[in-house]
Design an enzyme around this catalytic site. Structure first.
Site, PDB file in Angstrom:
ATOM      1  N   GLU A  75       0.891  -0.955  -0.055  1.00  0.00           N
ATOM      2  CA  GLU A  75      -0.177   0.046   0.090  1.00  0.00           C
ATOM      3  C   GLU A  75       0.988   1.365  -0.010  1.00  0.00           C
ATOM      4  O   GLU A  75       1.719   1.558   1.003  1.00  0.00           O
ATOM      5  CB  GLU A  75      -1.038  -0.098   1.233  1.00  0.00           C
ATOM      6  CG  GLU A  75      -2.034  -0.956   1.239  1.00  0.00           C
ATOM      7  CD  GLU A  75      -2.867  -1.119   2.706  1.00  0.00           C
ATOM      8  OE1 GLU A  75      -2.673   0.117   3.266  1.00  0.00           O
ATOM      9  OE2 GLU A  75      -3.122  -2.118   3.068  1.00  0.00           O
ATOM     10  N   ASP A 114      -4.873   8.910  10.656  1.00  0.00           N
ATOM     11  CA  ASP A 114      -3.483   8.359  11.029  1.00  0.00           C
ATOM     12  C   ASP A 114      -2.790   8.720  12.513  1.00  0.00           C
ATOM     13  O   ASP A 114      -3.185   9.973  12.835  1.00  0.00           O
ATOM     14  CB  ASP A 114      -2.496   8.946   9.926  1.00  0.00           C
ATOM     15  CG  ASP A 114      -2.710   8.294   8.603  1.00  0.00           C
ATOM     16  OD1 ASP A 114      -3.054   6.966   8.442  1.00  0.00           O
ATOM     17  OD2 ASP A 114      -2.942   8.866   7.627  1.00  0.00           O
TER      18      ASP A 114
END
EC number: 4.2.1.20
Length: 256
Positions: free
Chosen positions: A46, A57
């Site tokens: 990814e 995140d």
């Protein structure tokens, strides 16, 4: 056939997918990182597009995003880098991006360029499922891109089944409702979530991400899924080593 489909159809073991932020630690590290991961037997990669407001995140990936932006990374540069190694990559590549950079680029332009360089799937964590179905699915389907959807411990069974019946590729099981990050172990509550989803017998394979950092978390995750996604741990090693080859070797050593 799409490489993600082929990977899961032919797999002889559990899948290990690695996430990293494009343009980190250095702008031109992307190609070397992908090559090193493939050489060392990683099943899928990814590639994260850096964004100034990465809401899903944790601190490690946020910091890598900010550094990558400072380095000058953007979608146009990333596509050029990936075009350069297209013929040498046999494993599936997935692009993970927040919606804003893709909209700025043009959603169909983005999908078309992904198709040209043999990207197999995309993850857009802030794209609502209904919006994807109503406005974008016909575009991703046209370019043979698997849209990977995330589920979390807070996702209802009804919604999980709805997602499962409308996507192909795999389902990304987020281990917690919080942001990405490194965990030393999974508590009983998280393990119960893994078992609950496993018992649903979904159509799509599932990969567990957010928190895989060592052999213990890897083993627990693999008991209840088809594989794992490792992100923050690898990004932290890239920051620590500032050398893609050493970072990959250190990661694999810590997972054994």
């Amino acid at each position: 056939m799409n490489k993600i489909t082929t990977l899961f159809q032919n797999r002889q073991r559990n899948i290990v997918s690695i996430y990293f932020t494009a343009g980190f630690p250095q702008l031109n590290d992307t190609i070397e990182i992908i090559k090193e991961l493939q050489i060392n037997g990683i099943d899928m990669i990814e590639v994260g597009v850096p964004f100034s407001d990465p809401i899903a995140d944790g601190k490690v990936i946020q910091a890598s995003s900010y550094k990558a932006i400072q380095n000058g990374m953007n979608l146009k540069i990333l596509f050029k880098q990936l075009e350069a190694i297209k013929s040498k990559i046999q494993i599936p590549l997935i692009i993970m991006s927040y919606l804003n950079p893709i909209i700025q680029y043009g959603f169909e332009n983005f999908c078309e360029d992904c198709h040209k360089i043999d990207i197999s799937g995309i993850i857009i964590p802030d794209l609502p499922f209904e919006e994807y179905i109503n406005e974008y699915k016909f575009i991703t389907d046209a370019y043979d891109l698997k849209m990977i959807m995330l589920i979390s411990p807070k996702t209802s069974e009804e919604r999980i089944r709805l997602i499962d019946s409308n996507v192909e590729g795999f389902i990304y099981m987020v281990s917690s409702a919080a942001t990405t990050g490194i965990q030393e172990s999974f508590d009983e509550q998280k393990q119960e979530y893994f078992r609950r989803i496993n018992s649903m017998k979904l159509r799509n394979p599932r990969l567990i991400g957010f928190g895989i950092s060592n052999k213990e978390t890897l083993t627990v995750a693999l008991e209840n899924a088809s594989g794992v996604i490792i992100g923050s741990k690898f990004v932290s090693l890239l920051a620590e080593e500032n050398n893609p080859k050493k970072a990959v070797q250190k990661l694999l050593a810590e997972l054994k």
